[in-house]
Design a protein around this motif. Structure first.
Motif, mmCIF file in Angstrom:
data_model
loop_
_atom_site.group_PDB
_atom_site.id
_atom_site.type_symbol
_atom_site.label_atom_id
_atom_site.label_comp_id
_atom_site.label_asym_id
_atom_site.label_seq_id
_atom_site.Cartn_x
_atom_site.Cartn_y
_atom_site.Cartn_z
ATOM 1 N N LYS A 63 0.818 -1.206 0.000
ATOM 2 C CA LYS A 63 0.000 0.000 0.000
ATOM 3 C C LYS A 63 0.853 1.258 0.000
ATOM 4 O O LYS A 63 1.974 1.277 0.519
ATOM 5 N N ILE A 64 0.281 2.320 -0.560
ATOM 6 C CA ILE A 64 0.882 3.657 -0.524
ATOM 7 C C ILE A 64 -0.140 4.596 0.102
ATOM 8 O O ILE A 64 -1.240 4.761 -0.430
ATOM 9 N N ILE A 65 0.228 5.195 1.222
ATOM 10 C CA ILE A 65 -0.674 6.090 1.956
ATOM 11 C C ILE A 65 -0.098 7.498 1.917
ATOM 12 O O ILE A 65 1.030 7.728 2.362
ATOM 13 N N PHE A 66 -0.861 8.441 1.372
ATOM 14 C CA PHE A 66 -0.430 9.840 1.298
ATOM 15 C C PHE A 66 -1.388 10.690 2.117
ATOM 16 O O PHE A 66 -2.590 10.706 1.864
ATOM 17 N N GLU A 67 -0.846 11.348 3.138
ATOM 18 C CA GLU A 67 -1.638 12.189 4.037
ATOM 19 C C GLU A 67 -2.860 11.432 4.562
ATOM 20 O O GLU A 67 -3.963 11.965 4.634
#
Length: 261
Positions: A63-67
């Motif tokens: 996963k990639i979590i941004f803010e």
């Protein structure tokens, strides 16, 4: 730093191309305001990580979590609108267009034309265009590029083209800026100027910067924290001094000379 200020979280990212594992179980958190370096030999998977963050690749897993928002697999234009922008290893300017017009291209996705302007262009179109050009010139001025505004991008010296590409990325008003080998092809003097430039934009624009770089003068000179990967796997993380003396890193780079030790 606390977990509350994490702007980007990469969680167990794996990217496979057929039988090739380009990135394997990569995890890393980047905090707001950081300037973090990512280094490794050619083919280590660095640009693949950038491509996953920006939506050019969808991770095989992870996963990639941004803010706080899961952006895994979102297309590049949506990732950009959320506040992530990047440059590329190879300069991608529109060479025959002026420096100013190259910047204006990046403004367009963020412009919201008035309703009546969309129906009857004379009501809104020219006003929006004037405002965009004003903002474009203001950005070039802030970056010291204003006197080249009308010059074709391809006619600028190499170092200025690199700066213009960064200017175009900044036009999207990012909070996270990814720089992919910005010092590629530069001589030592140009690289030193670039270091000052990156420090300056980080402070002036309040940016978080994630940087891939092969020029050790640059990454060791401006990045307080550096992650090292080899064959798609993390092998070290630390300060520049810690990285220079790490046996695994020295081995991956085939000697201390490569690391500027």
């Amino acid at each position: 730093m606390s977990g509350n200020d994490v702007i980007l979280s990469m969680q167990n990212l794996t990217m496979k191309f057929g039988g090739l594992v380009a990135v394997n179980d990569f995890s890393m958190d980047i905090h707001k305001g950081e300037l973090v370096g990512l280094i490794g030999p050619n083919g280590a998977g660095k640009t693949t990580i950038f491509n996953m963050i920006t939506g050019h690749y969808t991770p095989t897993s992870g996963k990639i979590i941004f803010e706080g928002r899961d952006i895994t697999g979102l297309p590049p234009h949506k990732v950009a609108l959320l506040g992530i922008s990047r440059t590329f290893q190879n300069i991608r300017l529109c060479r025959t267009m002026s420096a100013l017009d190259n910047v204006l291209i990046s403004f367009h996705p963020h412009v919201k034309n008035p309703f009546f302007g969309a129906i009857v262009p004379i009501f809104g179109y020219f006003r929006v265009e004037r405002e965009m050009r004003r903002r474009g010139m203001e950005l070039l001025e802030r970056l010291g590029l204003e006197k080249w505004a009308k010059e074709p991008a391809g006619s600028l010296p190499y170092g200025l083209q690199r700066r213009l590409e960064i200017a175009r990325a900044l036009a999207t008003e990012p909070r996270l800026l990814l720089l992919d080998e910005p010092a590629a092809g530069m001589n030592p003097a140009e690289a030193a100027d670039l270091m000052d430039f990156i420090r300056g934009i980080r402070q002036e624009f309040g940016l978080t910067i994630f940087l891939i770089e092969h020029v050790m003068q640059v990454v060791m000179g401006i990045c307080p924290r550096i992650r090292v990967i080899d064959f798609g796997v993390s092998i070290a993380e630390g300060t520049p001094e810690e990285i220079k003396s790490n046996p695994k890193v020295i081995e991956a780079y085939l000697g201390e000379e490569e690391l500027g030790a």
